[in-house]
Motif scaffolding. Structure first.
Motif, PDB file in Angstrom:
ATOM      1  N   MET A   1      56.460  -8.755  -5.442  1.00  0.00           N
ATOM      2  CA  MET A   1      55.973  -8.862  -4.088  1.00  0.00           C
ATOM      3  C   MET A   1      56.963  -9.741  -3.309  1.00  0.00           C
ATOM      4  SD  MET A   1      52.338 -10.469  -2.674  1.00  0.00           S
ATOM      5  CE  MET A   1      52.262 -11.757  -3.874  1.00  0.00           C
ATOM      6  N   ARG A   2      57.200  -9.386  -2.079  1.00  0.00           N
ATOM      7  CA  ARG A   2      58.057 -10.166  -1.176  1.00  0.00           C
ATOM      8  C   ARG A   2      57.180 -11.128  -0.385  1.00  0.00           C
ATOM      9  NH1 ARG A   2      63.402 -11.100  -1.084  1.00  0.00           N
ATOM     10  NH2 ARG A   2      64.209 -11.348   0.992  1.00  0.00           N
ATOM     11  N   VAL A   3      57.525 -12.423  -0.413  1.00  0.00           N
ATOM     12  CA  VAL A   3      56.721 -13.453   0.239  1.00  0.00           C
ATOM     13  C   VAL A   3      57.570 -14.195   1.264  1.00  0.00           C
ATOM     14  CG1 VAL A   3      55.401 -15.574  -0.112  1.00  0.00           C
ATOM     15  CG2 VAL A   3      55.294 -13.760  -1.809  1.00  0.00           C
ATOM     16  N   THR A   4      57.016 -14.364   2.452  1.00  0.00           N
ATOM     17  CA  THR A   4      57.645 -15.167   3.491  1.00  0.00           C
ATOM     18  C   THR A   4      57.005 -16.547   3.474  1.00  0.00           C
ATOM     19  OG1 THR A   4      58.005 -13.213   4.857  1.00  0.00           O
ATOM     20  CG2 THR A   4      58.106 -15.345   5.963  1.00  0.00           C
ATOM     21  N   VAL A   5      57.838 -17.577   3.355  1.00  0.00           N
ATOM     22  CA  VAL A   5      57.366 -18.953   3.345  1.00  0.00           C
ATOM     23  C   VAL A   5      57.870 -19.616   4.625  1.00  0.00           C
ATOM     24  CG1 VAL A   5      57.368 -21.156   2.134  1.00  0.00           C
ATOM     25  CG2 VAL A   5      57.461 -19.021   0.821  1.00  0.00           C
ATOM     26  N   GLU A   6      56.937 -19.955   5.500  1.00  0.00           N
ATOM     27  CA  GLU A   6      57.274 -20.590   6.774  1.00  0.00           C
ATOM     28  C   GLU A   6      56.972 -22.081   6.693  1.00  0.00           C
ATOM     29  OE1 GLU A   6      55.529 -20.794  11.323  1.00  0.00           O
ATOM     30  OE2 GLU A   6      54.786 -19.252   9.963  1.00  0.00           O
ATOM     31  N   VAL A   7      58.006 -22.893   6.771  1.00  0.00           N
ATOM     32  CA  VAL A   7      57.816 -24.341   6.843  1.00  0.00           C
ATOM     33  C   VAL A   7      57.701 -24.657   8.333  1.00  0.00           C
ATOM     34  CG1 VAL A   7      58.729 -26.604   6.260  1.00  0.00           C
ATOM     35  CG2 VAL A   7      59.218 -24.646   4.758  1.00  0.00           C
ATOM     36  N   VAL A   8      56.501 -24.983   8.762  1.00  0.00           N
ATOM     37  CA  VAL A   8      56.193 -25.136  10.181  1.00  0.00           C
ATOM     38  C   VAL A   8      57.130 -26.150  10.840  1.00  0.00           C
ATOM     39  CG1 VAL A   8      54.409 -25.790  11.836  1.00  0.00           C
ATOM     40  CG2 VAL A   8      53.793 -24.469   9.806  1.00  0.00           C
ATOM     41  N   GLY A   9      57.760 -25.714  11.930  1.00  0.00           N
ATOM     42  CA  GLY A   9      58.666 -26.556  12.677  1.00  0.00           C
ATOM     43  C   GLY A   9      60.054 -26.666  12.069  1.00  0.00           C
ATOM     44  N   GLU A  10      60.297 -25.931  10.989  1.00  0.00           N
ATOM     45  CA  GLU A  10      61.592 -26.011  10.319  1.00  0.00           C
ATOM     46  C   GLU A  10      62.136 -24.610  10.047  1.00  0.00           C
ATOM     47  OE1 GLU A  10      61.707 -28.832   7.087  1.00  0.00           O
ATOM     48  OE2 GLU A  10      60.200 -30.076   8.082  1.00  0.00           O
ATOM     49  N   ASP A  11      62.162 -24.221   8.775  1.00  0.00           N
ATOM     50  CA  ASP A  11      62.793 -22.972   8.369  1.00  0.00           C
ATOM     51  C   ASP A  11      61.782 -21.944   7.890  1.00  0.00           C
ATOM     52  OD1 ASP A  11      65.287 -24.175   8.777  1.00  0.00           O
ATOM     53  OD2 ASP A  11      65.376 -24.906   6.714  1.00  0.00           O
ATOM     54  N   THR A  12      62.263 -20.714   7.759  1.00  0.00           N
ATOM     55  CA  THR A  12      61.505 -19.640   7.126  1.00  0.00           C
ATOM     56  C   THR A  12      62.351 -19.085   5.997  1.00  0.00           C
ATOM     57  OG1 THR A  12      60.402 -19.108   9.208  1.00  0.00           O
ATOM     58  CG2 THR A  12      60.381 -17.405   7.510  1.00  0.00           C
ATOM     59  N   HIS A  13      61.707 -18.850   4.860  1.00  0.00           N
ATOM     60  CA  HIS A  13      62.399 -18.354   3.668  1.00  0.00           C
ATOM     61  C   HIS A  13      61.677 -17.111   3.166  1.00  0.00           C
ATOM     62  CE1 HIS A  13      64.289 -22.381   3.382  1.00  0.00           C
ATOM     63  NE2 HIS A  13      63.092 -22.806   3.751  1.00  0.00           N
ATOM     64  N   GLU A  14      62.410 -16.221   2.507  1.00  0.00           N
ATOM     65  CA  GLU A  14      61.802 -15.046   1.880  1.00  0.00           C
ATOM     66  C   GLU A  14      62.190 -15.018   0.414  1.00  0.00           C
ATOM     67  OE1 GLU A  14      62.087 -11.294   3.773  1.00  0.00           O
ATOM     68  OE2 GLU A  14      61.615 -12.106   5.749  1.00  0.00           O
ATOM     69  N   PHE A  15      61.200 -14.714  -0.439  1.00  0.00           N
ATOM     70  CA  PHE A  15      61.416 -14.677  -1.882  1.00  0.00           C
ATOM     71  C   PHE A  15      60.718 -13.477  -2.486  1.00  0.00           C
ATOM     72  CE2 PHE A  15      61.232 -19.268  -0.798  1.00  0.00           C
ATOM     73  CZ  PHE A  15      62.525 -19.626  -1.162  1.00  0.00           C
ATOM     74  N   ASP A  16      61.291 -12.977  -3.577  1.00  0.00           N
ATOM     75  CA  ASP A  16      60.604 -12.001  -4.411  1.00  0.00           C
ATOM     76  C   ASP A  16      59.848 -12.796  -5.468  1.00  0.00           C
ATOM     77  OD1 ASP A  16      61.452  -9.565  -3.232  1.00  0.00           O
ATOM     78  OD2 ASP A  16      63.425  -9.847  -4.128  1.00  0.00           O
ATOM     79  N   VAL A  17      58.555 -12.522  -5.613  1.00  0.00           N
ATOM     80  CA  VAL A  17      57.718 -13.281  -6.535  1.00  0.00           C
ATOM     81  C   VAL A  17      57.005 -12.347  -7.496  1.00  0.00           C
ATOM     82  CG1 VAL A  17      56.389 -15.396  -6.368  1.00  0.00           C
ATOM     83  CG2 VAL A  17      56.863 -14.189  -4.324  1.00  0.00           C
ATOM     84  N   ASP A  18      56.878 -12.798  -8.739  1.00  0.00           N
ATOM     85  CA  ASP A  18      56.110 -12.046  -9.730  1.00  0.00           C
ATOM     86  C   ASP A  18      54.888 -12.858 -10.150  1.00  0.00           C
ATOM     87  OD1 ASP A  18      57.671  -9.683  -9.860  1.00  0.00           O
ATOM     88  OD2 ASP A  18      59.159 -10.745 -11.058  1.00  0.00           O
ATOM     89  N   ASP A  19      55.051 -13.687 -11.143  1.00  0.00           N
ATOM     90  CA  ASP A  19      53.935 -14.489 -11.665  1.00  0.00           C
ATOM     91  C   ASP A  19      54.179 -15.962 -11.357  1.00  0.00           C
ATOM     92  OD1 ASP A  19      52.647 -12.260 -12.742  1.00  0.00           O
ATOM     93  OD2 ASP A  19      53.873 -12.358 -14.550  1.00  0.00           O
ATOM     94  N   GLU A  20      54.283 -16.295 -10.098  1.00  0.00           N
ATOM     95  CA  GLU A  20      54.562 -17.666  -9.708  1.00  0.00           C
ATOM     96  C   GLU A  20      53.369 -18.273  -8.987  1.00  0.00           C
ATOM     97  OE1 GLU A  20      58.651 -18.441  -8.224  1.00  0.00           O
ATOM     98  OE2 GLU A  20      58.820 -16.264  -8.339  1.00  0.00           O
ATOM     99  N   ARG A  28      61.246 -23.985  -4.955  1.00  0.00           N
ATOM    100  CA  ARG A  28      62.402 -23.193  -4.505  1.00  0.00           C
ATOM    101  C   ARG A  28      62.985 -23.719  -3.196  1.00  0.00           C
ATOM    102  NH1 ARG A  28      61.872 -16.774  -5.178  1.00  0.00           N
ATOM    103  NH2 ARG A  28      61.513 -16.636  -7.413  1.00  0.00           N
ATOM    104  N   ILE A  29      62.149 -24.390  -2.397  1.00  0.00           N
ATOM    105  CA  ILE A  29      62.644 -24.920  -1.116  1.00  0.00           C
ATOM    106  C   ILE A  29      62.709 -26.450  -1.138  1.00  0.00           C
ATOM    107  CG2 ILE A  29      62.028 -22.917   0.274  1.00  0.00           C
ATOM    108  CD1 ILE A  29      59.452 -24.308   1.076  1.00  0.00           C
ATOM    109  N   ASP A  30      62.729 -27.013  -2.344  1.00  0.00           N
ATOM    110  CA  ASP A  30      62.893 -28.459  -2.548  1.00  0.00           C
ATOM    111  C   ASP A  30      61.840 -29.305  -1.851  1.00  0.00           C
ATOM    112  OD1 ASP A  30      65.132 -28.141  -4.203  1.00  0.00           O
ATOM    113  OD2 ASP A  30      66.450 -27.995  -2.464  1.00  0.00           O
ATOM    114  N   LEU A  31      60.584 -28.861  -1.908  1.00  0.00           N
ATOM    115  CA  LEU A  31      59.476 -29.649  -1.373  1.00  0.00           C
ATOM    116  C   LEU A  31      58.502 -29.965  -2.505  1.00  0.00           C
ATOM    117  CD1 LEU A  31      58.689 -27.828   1.987  1.00  0.00           C
ATOM    118  CD2 LEU A  31      59.788 -30.034   1.695  1.00  0.00           C
ATOM    119  N   SER A  32      57.881 -31.122  -2.417  1.00  0.00           N
ATOM    120  CA  SER A  32      56.901 -31.547  -3.411  1.00  0.00           C
ATOM    121  C   SER A  32      55.498 -31.231  -2.912  1.00  0.00           C
ATOM    122  CB  SER A  32      57.042 -33.050  -3.624  1.00  0.00           C
ATOM    123  OG  SER A  32      55.906 -33.558  -4.293  1.00  0.00           O
ATOM    124  N   PRO A  33      54.599 -30.826  -3.809  1.00  0.00           N
ATOM    125  CA  PRO A  33      53.204 -30.597  -3.401  1.00  0.00           C
ATOM    126  C   PRO A  33      52.545 -31.852  -2.831  1.00  0.00           C
ATOM    127  CG  PRO A  33      53.598 -29.687  -5.585  1.00  0.00           C
ATOM    128  CD  PRO A  33      54.826 -30.461  -5.208  1.00  0.00           C
TER     129      PRO A  33
END
Length: 65
Positions: A1-20, A28-33
């Motif tokens: 599945m293709r997932v768009t990750v939007e970091v509000v006010g910063e960047d947008t990233h797209e990744f292919d994801v399976d069992d993540e 993947r975007i160097d952020l901590s929970p």
């Protein structure tokens, strides 16, 4: 599945994801929970939950200055 990750006010990233998890996506975007909240359809989701949405918004809770 293709997932768009939007970091509000910063960047947008797209990744292919399976069992993540949402925490894996954050890694993947160097952020901590501990410094963000992951939102799907306006609702927070646990970082250890498997990715089930194709668009994720990430809100920074702490920002240096």
């Amino acid at each position: 599945m293709r997932v768009t990750v939007e970091v509000v006010g910063e960047d947008t990233h797209e990744f292919d994801v399976d069992d993540e998890t949402y925490a894996d996506l954050l890694g993947r975007i160097d952020l901590s929970p501990h410094e963000v909240s992951v939102m799907v359809d306006g609702t927070p989701v646990p970082e250890d939950q498997p990715v089930a949405a194709d668009h994720v918004r990430v809100l920074r809770l702490i920002k240096g200055g």
